[in-house]
Design a protein around this motif. Structure first.
Motif, short mmCIF file in Angstrom:
data_model
loop_
_atom_site.label_atom_id
_atom_site.label_comp_id
_atom_site.label_asym_id
_atom_site.label_seq_id
_atom_site.Cartn_x
_atom_site.Cartn_y
_atom_site.Cartn_z
N SER A 1 123.82 -90.51 -86.61
CA SER A 1 124.07 -91.24 -85.38
C SER A 1 123.02 -92.32 -85.18
O SER A 1 121.84 -92.12 -85.48
CB SER A 1 124.04 -90.29 -84.18
OG SER A 1 125.00 -89.26 -84.32
N PHE B 1 121.31 -94.08 -82.23
CA PHE B 1 121.08 -94.05 -80.79
C PHE B 1 120.47 -95.38 -80.36
O PHE B 1 119.50 -95.84 -80.97
CB PHE B 1 120.13 -92.91 -80.40
CG PHE B 1 120.76 -91.55 -80.37
CD1 PHE B 1 122.06 -91.34 -80.79
CD2 PHE B 1 120.04 -90.46 -79.89
CE1 PHE B 1 122.64 -90.08 -80.76
CE2 PHE B 1 120.60 -89.19 -79.84
CZ PHE B 1 121.91 -89.00 -80.28
N ARG C 1 125.60 -94.15 -78.07
CA ARG C 1 125.72 -93.59 -79.42
C ARG C 1 126.65 -94.51 -80.21
O ARG C 1 127.80 -94.74 -79.82
CB ARG C 1 126.32 -92.19 -79.38
CG ARG C 1 125.55 -91.19 -78.55
CD ARG C 1 126.32 -89.89 -78.40
NE ARG C 1 126.36 -89.17 -79.67
CZ ARG C 1 125.64 -88.08 -79.93
NH1 ARG C 1 124.80 -87.61 -79.02
NH2 ARG C 1 125.76 -87.45 -81.08
N GLU D 1 128.56 -94.56 -83.62
CA GLU D 1 128.97 -93.66 -84.69
C GLU D 1 130.32 -94.11 -85.25
O GLU D 1 131.35 -93.46 -85.04
CB GLU D 1 129.06 -92.23 -84.16
CG GLU D 1 127.73 -91.72 -83.62
CD GLU D 1 127.87 -90.53 -82.68
OE1 GLU D 1 127.04 -89.60 -82.77
OE2 GLU D 1 128.81 -90.53 -81.85
N LYS E 1 133.01 -91.79 -87.00
CA LYS E 1 133.76 -90.75 -86.31
C LYS E 1 135.21 -91.19 -86.10
O LYS E 1 135.47 -92.31 -85.65
CB LYS E 1 133.13 -90.43 -84.96
CG LYS E 1 131.95 -89.49 -85.04
CD LYS E 1 131.54 -89.02 -83.65
CE LYS E 1 130.43 -87.96 -83.72
NZ LYS E 1 130.03 -87.48 -82.38
N THR F 1 136.00 -87.27 -89.75
CA THR F 1 135.12 -88.40 -90.04
C THR F 1 135.60 -89.11 -91.30
O THR F 1 136.40 -88.57 -92.06
CB THR F 1 133.66 -87.94 -90.25
OG1 THR F 1 133.58 -87.18 -91.47
CG2 THR F 1 133.17 -87.10 -89.08
N THR G 1 126.64 -88.54 -73.88
CA THR G 1 128.04 -88.09 -73.79
C THR G 1 128.48 -87.82 -72.36
O THR G 1 129.59 -87.37 -72.13
CB THR G 1 128.25 -86.81 -74.62
OG1 THR G 1 127.44 -85.76 -74.08
CG2 THR G 1 127.90 -87.04 -76.08
N ASN H 1 120.15 -87.18 -86.60
CA ASN H 1 121.27 -86.26 -86.84
C ASN H 1 121.11 -85.08 -85.90
O ASN H 1 120.27 -84.21 -86.12
CB ASN H 1 121.30 -85.78 -88.29
CG ASN H 1 122.45 -84.81 -88.54
OD1 ASN H 1 123.35 -84.66 -87.72
ND2 ASN H 1 122.42 -84.14 -89.69
N SER I 1 123.67 -83.07 -85.10
CA SER I 1 124.77 -82.13 -85.32
C SER I 1 124.25 -80.85 -85.97
O SER I 1 123.08 -80.75 -86.34
CB SER I 1 125.84 -82.76 -86.20
OG SER I 1 125.41 -82.83 -87.55
N SER J 1 124.05 -84.50 -92.74
CA SER J 1 124.87 -85.71 -92.83
C SER J 1 125.50 -85.81 -94.20
O SER J 1 124.94 -85.35 -95.21
CB SER J 1 124.03 -86.95 -92.53
OG SER J 1 123.01 -87.12 -93.52
#
Length: 408
Positions: free
Chosen positions: A307, A309, A321, A323, A326, A332, A361, A385, A387, A391
């Motif tokens: 991501s 930012f 964000r 991205e 996505k 993805t 978000t 990252n 998540s 990645s």
């Protein structure tokens, strides 16, 4: 004997009447099942008294077809372009449908122009009505700051039947359009500053901002306005990033493990020196949706799972964000600009609060004052990252010409 004969005659008459009734009923059922569709009029899809008759249609418009035998339609087409439809919005005498958003007017056969076709298992009908292109609209420009000789593509809708085209105030006569009116491509012969202007048979586009503009609203162009305080490396001649305007920073990181938010590591941040006004104090009272953040981006390889930012003043109460890898849901796909510079546009409403512990978000800023206040703000681009999985790829990306643009 006489009584028996009378009873038999009565039974015969009863049977004959029943047979006639059955035959008539059968005929009516056959008529209902086998009757070809008929369209008698087209109305606005709106509550009374706005459900008026219409005699001209444009792409994307919702309408009601009135007629008979419409319930069992298997195909409906406008100018030969078939549409999806919901039979739950149909009855035998009406059908609620939406015209396709894209109709390739220049390539529509003459015999299909200005037609509505309805097909059922029992037949078909053609209803004639004027169907015209809507006004042109702009979705984006591949690169608002190209170099001479570069091919620029303008994206939008109804971009056909063009009578005038200029880019940066320079007339463009050598261009290629898509049949469906969603794009125009042309080589740039010079880089004078000015608006994009497109005049078609159905309207005009004239941007409020200028293309080829490296100064207006500029937070940092890494040459004459602003500079990078610290972070990743910069270049003005890296072979992976041709077609540049002077200097630019390069985000450069390998695959990041799950939860790796250490943006301060080498190659993972762009931190602009000193602060600047994102919008002037005089404009702070204007609607936030009148402004966007723009920059040029070059991603020569694949990007997936990291991501970007975008933060002002290292203040994480509002951040955007970015991205582009996505898709819908959890899907993805690798993103790349294939070594070309491309303009990125991020509405300022995409600067959001944290929700459920996830940055960027939550709620959008509701005003420019809420987002910026009255003080000058720095801007930071951070590769992270957040998540729960590693990645898919690393990220190698050039960024240039970071600016705030008033678009309306």
């Amino acid at each position: 004997m006489k009584k028996i004969l009378i009873n038999r005659v009565t039974h015969l008459l009863f049977l004959s009447m029943m047979l006639i009734i059955i035959m008539l009923t059968s005929c009516n059922i056959d008529d209902d099942l086998n009757g070809a569709p008929v369209v008698t009029e087209v109305r606005n899809y709106a509550a009374a008294p706005n459900d008026t008759l219409v005699n001209k249609l444009v792409p994307g418009q919702w309408i009601v077809l009135k007629g008979s035998n419409l319930k069992n339609a298997v195909k409906i087409a406008f100018n030969g372009v078939s549409i999806p439809f919901d039979v739950g919005l149909f009855s035998d005498t009406y059908a609620v449908v939406q015209l396709p958003y894209v109709i390739p007017f220049p390539s529509v056969p003459q015999n299909q122009l200005n037609t509505i076709e309805v097909v059922t298992a029992s037949g078909s009908t053609i209803f004639n009505i004027n169907i015209v292109a809507g006004p042109p609209s702009l979705a984006g420009i591949s690169n608002e700051n190209p170099v001479e000789g570069e091919i620029v593509t303008v994206f939008g809708t109804n971009l056909f039947l063009i009578s005038e085209l200029s880019f940066g105030g320079t007339a463009i006569t050598d261009y290629v359009t898509k049949d469906d009116g969603t794009a125009i491509s042309f080589p740039v012969s010079n880089t004078t500053s000015g608006p994009l202007k497109i005049i078609t048979a159905s309207g005009e586009i004239l941007t409020t901002f200028n293309v080829n503009d490296l100064t207006t609203g500029m937070l940092c162009n890494f040459d004459t306005i602003g500079s990078m305080a610290w972070g990743t490396s910069t270049s003005n001649n890296d072979p992976d990033f041709p077609g540049n305007h002077g200097w630019y920073p390069i985000l450069d990181t390998g695959i990041l493990n799950a939860g790796n938010g250490a943006w301060w590591e080498g190659g993972r941040s762009i931190n602009i020196e000193n602060g600047s006004e994102w919008v002037s104090a005089a404009d702070l009272g204007l609607d936030i949706d009148q402004f966007v953040l723009k920059f040029e981006l070059n991603v020569p390889g694949d990007w997936n799972g990291i991501s970007m930012f975008i933060v002002r003043d290292f203040n994480w109460d509002f951040l955007a964000r970015f991205e582009p890898w996505k898709l819908s849901g959890t899907k993805t796909a690798n993103f790349t600009t294939k070594g070309k510079w491309a303009t990125v546009t991020i509405p300022l409403t995409e600067f959001r609060t944290k929700k459920d512990g996830i940055d960027g978000t939550g709620n959008s800023a509701t005003s420019l004052s809420e987002l910026f206040g009255s003080k000058k703000k720095t801007i930071n681009f951070l590769a992270v990252n957040t998540s729960d999985k590693s990645s898919t790829t690393g990220l190698r990306a050039g960024i240039d010409n970071i600016r705030i643009v008033k678009i309306k």
